[in-house]
Enzyme design. Structure first.
Site: not given
Ligand code: CP3
Length: 355
Positions: A27, A77, A154, A40, A31
């Protein structure tokens, strides 16, 4: 044969010598960076950001402009696959992902089909191609996907933040239905990851975020076997260069030896396991990626440096370590702390490498 100018990340995954331990951060585009929040906001929503190759490229590059990271990961994602299957993904502010049409009825499950990546996930492939071009051969680009089981969590539950009770109920009452979903997901992930390679991804990571909720026996049957199947179907060499694969099961420390036999090149570790003992257990079979506790990033520069030093010392001398956090960086991490970590890893790791 074109490896990036800084190929330390690819070399470490393959346990080849490097002058220092490469580092990237799960990540890393997210944020905690004010510029990410601005982009965003301009996009309007998280999914609009993912669906715009221009904006996805922009945010992928943001952490690289600030920090000396050794790899880029395409901004997207894991839930793009179930969205492409028609489940209707939405991100609700402050709540995380939500599917409009989670899998509930048997007929819905039987109707599930793997999406054609070019047709339904072209926006991700375009982002991969665009980021690869923008990197101009500097550092390698990571492509990624969720594991079949984590995606199924999910897809069945419809949202996160639960204990996935519906999924586990299906696992014990209707294993045939869960296996059907996992089989479709494995096909979907295989063609999606191969399409990412085709479009410029130079390494791949499979995120098995929820594999750790499974019992010892169920983990192999319902998560690991499907990841093994995917890896055996992946393009191993693209344009003359090996494309390494990382498997990350959060909470999978107990199953390390089994994960190491999945065909992956490296295993991602969460922060609950000592990386030195993990290394002893897998020997020279795979590289290791991890595993600083993400909460350390909320402390101070001194604690971050000493904790990074501890992880490096625990892995010890030699090749095959990619430094990372044990899970994604928290949105409350001060960006300066990421700089402290990245610089500390580079500086403190040189002594463990002979070059
Ligand atoms: O790593 C990186 O920089 C690449 C981008 C990336 C995102 N999600 C961006 C994201 C990657 C590799 C993921 C993987 C992802 N997404 C996983 C596996 C890794 C982990 O964290 O366990 C999972 C389970 C998801 C599903 C997901 N996406 C959830 C549960 C959420 C909400 C929870 C949270 O952290 O906010 C997201 C949203 C998400 N994906 C964000 C980002 C930057 C935040 C969203 C926002 O900008 O509001």
């Amino acid at each position: 044969m074109t490896r990036p100018r800084n190929d330390t990340f690819l070399r470490a995954l393959l346990r080849e010598p490097t002058p220092y331990t490469p580092v990237w951060i799960m990540r890393q585009a997210g944020r905690y960076l004010p510029e990410y929040n601005q982009t965003r906001a301009r996009a309007g929503s998280f999914m609009a950001l993912c669906r715009s190759p221009d904006l996805a490229t922009e945010v992928t590059l943001q952490p690289l402009a600030r920090f000396a990271l050794d790899a880029a990961i395409v901004f997207s994602d894991i839930l793009t696959i179930p969205d492409a299957m028609g489940l209707g993904l939405q991100f609700v502010e402050g709540e995380g992902p939500r599917f409009e049409r989670p899998l509930r009825e048997e007929w819905e499950i039987r109707n599930l089909a793997p999406p054609d990546p070019a047709e339904h996930l072209g926006y991700v492939l375009d982002a991969v191609a665009q980021v690869r071009k923008a990197l101009a051969g500097d550092i390698p680009l990571i492509g990624f996907s969720g594991s079949p089981f984590t995606l199924a969590c999910y897809m069945i539950e419809g949202k996160s933040g639960s204990d996935f009770a519906t999924v586990k109920k299906m696992l014990y009452r209707r294993p045939d239905l869960l296996h059907h979903i996992l089989d479709i997901n494995a096909q979907a992930v295989t063609s999606y990851l191969n399409a990412q390679i085709e479009n410029g991804a130079q390494a791949l990571m499979i995120f098995d975020t929820w594999g750790g909720i499974l019992s010892h026996a169920a983990y192999e049957q319902f998560s690991l076997n499907y990841m093994t199947q995917i890896i055996s179907g992946l393009t191993k060499v693209h344009e003359g260069v090996r494309v390494p694969t990382i498997v990350f099961t959060k909470g999978g420390g107990l199953w390390l030896e089994r994960i190491a036999t999945s065909g992956c090149d490296a295993v991602g570790l969460d922060w609950t396991i000592d990386i030195g003992s993990a290394r002893q257990r897998v020997g020279s079979r795979v590289g290791l990626q991890g595993n600083l506790d993400p909460a350390v990033m909320l402390s101070s520069a001194e604690v971050i440096r000493s904790s990074a030093a501890d992880v490096l010392a625990s892995f010890g001398a030699g090749n095959g370590h990619v430094f990372n956090l044990g899970h994604g960086v928290s949105q409350f991490t001060p960006p300066e702390h990421v700089r402290v970590l990245v610089d500390a890893v580079h500086e403190l790791s040189a002594r463990y490498h002979v070059s």
